[in-house]
Design a protein around this motif. Structure first.
Motif, PDB file in Angstrom:
ATOM      1  N   THR A  24       7.103   3.350  -1.553  1.00 59.28           N
ATOM      2  CA  THR A  24       6.416   2.940  -2.769  1.00 59.28           C
ATOM      3  C   THR A  24       4.966   3.366  -2.679  1.00 59.28           C
ATOM      4  N   PRO A  25       4.407   3.928  -3.758  1.00 61.94           N
ATOM      5  CA  PRO A  25       3.010   4.362  -3.720  1.00 61.94           C
ATOM      6  C   PRO A  25       2.020   3.207  -3.765  1.00 61.94           C
ATOM      7  N   LEU A  26       2.503   2.002  -4.024  1.00 63.37           N
ATOM      8  CA  LEU A  26       1.621   0.847  -4.161  1.00 63.37           C
ATOM      9  C   LEU A  26       1.392   0.164  -2.817  1.00 63.37           C
ATOM     10  N   THR A  27       0.192  -0.364  -2.629  1.00 62.76           N
ATOM     11  CA  THR A  27      -0.090  -1.149  -1.440  1.00 62.76           C
ATOM     12  C   THR A  27       0.671  -2.473  -1.519  1.00 62.76           C
ATOM     13  N   GLU A  28       0.812  -3.128  -0.386  1.00 63.73           N
ATOM     14  CA  GLU A  28       1.535  -4.401  -0.351  1.00 63.73           C
ATOM     15  C   GLU A  28       0.881  -5.420  -1.277  1.00 63.73           C
ATOM     16  N   SER A  29      -0.446  -5.437  -1.268  1.00 66.25           N
ATOM     17  CA  SER A  29      -1.159  -6.403  -2.107  1.00 66.25           C
ATOM     18  C   SER A  29      -0.948  -6.099  -3.587  1.00 66.25           C
ATOM     19  N   THR A  30      -0.934  -4.816  -3.933  1.00 66.01           N
ATOM     20  CA  THR A  30      -0.727  -4.440  -5.332  1.00 66.01           C
ATOM     21  C   THR A  30       0.686  -4.764  -5.784  1.00 66.01           C
ATOM     22  N   VAL A  31       1.651  -4.644  -4.896  1.00 64.59           N
ATOM     23  CA  VAL A  31       3.036  -4.996  -5.226  1.00 64.59           C
ATOM     24  C   VAL A  31       3.132  -6.460  -5.637  1.00 64.59           C
ATOM     25  N   ASP A  51      -8.521  -3.526  -9.806  1.00 63.97           N
ATOM     26  CA  ASP A  51      -8.191  -2.362  -8.967  1.00 63.97           C
ATOM     27  C   ASP A  51      -6.683  -2.221  -8.836  1.00 63.97           C
ATOM     28  N   HIS A  52      -6.005  -3.355  -8.634  1.00 65.74           N
ATOM     29  CA  HIS A  52      -4.546  -3.332  -8.508  1.00 65.74           C
ATOM     30  C   HIS A  52      -3.902  -2.833  -9.805  1.00 65.74           C
ATOM     31  N   ILE A  53      -4.394  -3.323 -10.931  1.00 61.56           N
ATOM     32  CA  ILE A  53      -3.836  -2.921 -12.230  1.00 61.56           C
ATOM     33  C   ILE A  53      -4.039  -1.421 -12.450  1.00 61.56           C
ATOM     34  N   THR A  54      -5.206  -0.918 -12.066  1.00 59.35           N
ATOM     35  CA  THR A  54      -5.469   0.517 -12.191  1.00 59.35           C
ATOM     36  C   THR A  54      -4.505   1.315 -11.320  1.00 59.35           C
ATOM     37  N   GLU A  55      -4.254   0.816 -10.114  1.00 59.58           N
ATOM     38  CA  GLU A  55      -3.319   1.482  -9.204  1.00 59.58           C
ATOM     39  C   GLU A  55      -1.910   1.489  -9.806  1.00 59.58           C
ATOM     40  N   ILE A  56      -1.529   0.376 -10.418  1.00 53.58           N
ATOM     41  CA  ILE A  56      -0.210   0.289 -11.065  1.00 53.58           C
ATOM     42  C   ILE A  56      -0.122   1.289 -12.212  1.00 53.58           C
ATOM     43  N   ALA A  57      -1.163   1.326 -13.034  1.00 51.05           N
ATOM     44  CA  ALA A  57      -1.174   2.225 -14.189  1.00 51.05           C
ATOM     45  C   ALA A  57      -1.107   3.688 -13.760  1.00 51.05           C
ATOM     46  N   THR A  58      -1.789   4.001 -12.669  1.00 53.70           N
ATOM     47  CA  THR A  58      -1.810   5.374 -12.173  1.00 53.70           C
ATOM     48  C   THR A  58      -0.428   5.844 -11.764  1.00 53.70           C
ATOM     49  N   ASN A  59       0.392   4.919 -11.308  1.00 53.23           N
ATOM     50  CA  ASN A  59       1.708   5.284 -10.780  1.00 53.23           C
ATOM     51  C   ASN A  59       2.865   4.923 -11.705  1.00 53.23           C
TER      52      ASN A  59
END
Length: 348
Positions: free
Chosen positions: A248-255, A283-291
């Motif tokens: 998964t491209p997301l970090t554990e915290s972002t998951v 930051d997490h939401i941006t990471e989610i949106a990016t992927n």
């Protein structure tokens, strides 16, 4: 291969849009929303987290080399390629890294390979007690399990691994230098792997350059051996590559944040539940949106603003947040980052 060449290629992708530190953050694999977005937007995933332990002094030394050859120039904190730099970048060979998918896992694969070769070499000479080349208990346990589940005898396994390595080196089309570095770093029962000092002297290359050659060589081996097509052709190396690719491209915290977001919680509500700052959740939401190509961005920005910013980006090639903020002062930096995540560069 030089670190300066890799930095030059990254700067070319972000030409006139980001600061010098942005390149350093990419190479180290910084998990900030801005860096994650930059990696995707500028199509520099191959270089992400390539050198997690890169020292700033080493980075600046490479940058100074680029400056001394007049390949890059800094204006108001932003890095640009010179015309000479563009010509130099165009002449660089294609890099075969996959930092985004292997981030932080290359050393694990390397240790697995080193320990497996050492173990098989010792066992072939009936030496069942030896000092392992790594103290990493996870790596040691992995190799024990691998050997326990292989049907062939230890003697035959050693021969099979040697054949697989030879085949993989050839099929991956790595350079002779890369093959030399990889093979000379291996340790056997009767021969220790070469030190970096020995390799520097013998190959007349700097340690940093040789380590980059090793890194790309390992990337090539993993990329080839992890594929389904090569599962039968390279069964041992295929096993060694298990779990190296990030699923998964997301970090554990972002998951964790994503699960709460999917349940309908707002950013502030997620921040309260997780006891984190709202900026961290952003930051997490941006990471989610990016992927996530289906990310519901209209929950955060009006369609008219989305189209206006995207039009500005496409027409004037503006990708710097500060400039976009000046153009659209009513939008927050968070909203602008989200919009940029929907106007990505070419896919890697």
């Amino acid at each position: 291969m030089k670190l300066s060449s890799i930095i030059l290629k990254i700067v070319e992708k972000m030409d006139g849009q980001r600061s010098l530190n942005a390149s350093l953050h990419v190479l180290r694999g910084k998990r900030s929303g801005q860096t994650i977005q930059d990696v995707d937007y500028f199509s520099i995933k191959p270089f992400f987290s390539l050198l997690p332990k890169l020292q700033e002094s080493t980075f600046l030394e490479a940058v100074n080399e680029l400056n001394s050859h007049e390949l890059i120039i800094e204006k108001q904190g932003i890095i640009y390629l010179t015309q000479k730099g563009r010509l130099a970048s165009a002449q660089l060979p294609e890099f075969r890294f996959d930092g985004w998918n292997y981030r932080g896992q290359i050393e694990t694969f390397n240790l697995r390979l080193l320990l497996l070769v050492q173990t098989l070499s010792q066992v072939r000479l009936s030496k069942n007690s030896f000092l392992p080349i790594t103290n990493d208990r996870n790596v040691q346990q992995f190799i024990k399990e691998l050997l326990r589940n292989l049907p062939a005898t230890r003697q035959k396994t050693a021969a099979l691994l040697a054949a697989e390595l030879q085949s993989c080196i050839k099929q991956s089309e790595m350079s002779e230098l890369q093959a030399t570095v990889i093979s000379h770093r291996l340790t056997g029962a009767e021969a220790s792997g070469w030190t970096w000092e020995q390799l520097e002297e013998a190959l007349e290359e700097s340690r940093n350059s040789l380590q980059l050659e090793l890194l790309e060589g390992l990337h090539r081996i993993i990329a080839l051996s992890e594929t389904t097509d090569y599962a039968r052709k390279l069964p041992i190396l295929h096993k060694l590559a298990e779990g190296i690719r990030i699923e998964t491209p997301l970090t554990e915290s972002t998951v964790i944040t994503k699960k709460l977001f999917d349940q309908g919680l707002s950013i502030d509500e997620i921040a309260v539940v997780r006891k984190l700052r709202s900026s961290t959740i952003e930051d997490h939401i941006t990471e989610i949106a990016t992927n996530d190509k289906d990310f519901p961005i209209l929950q955060f920005v009006e369609l008219i603003d989305l189209e206006a910013v995207q039009d500005e980006v496409n027409r004037n090639e503006v990708k710097r947040l500060r400039l976009l903020k000046e153009k659209f002062p009513h939008l927050s930096y968070f909203q602008l980052r989200l919009i940029l995540s929907t106007a990505k560069g070419e896919r890697v």
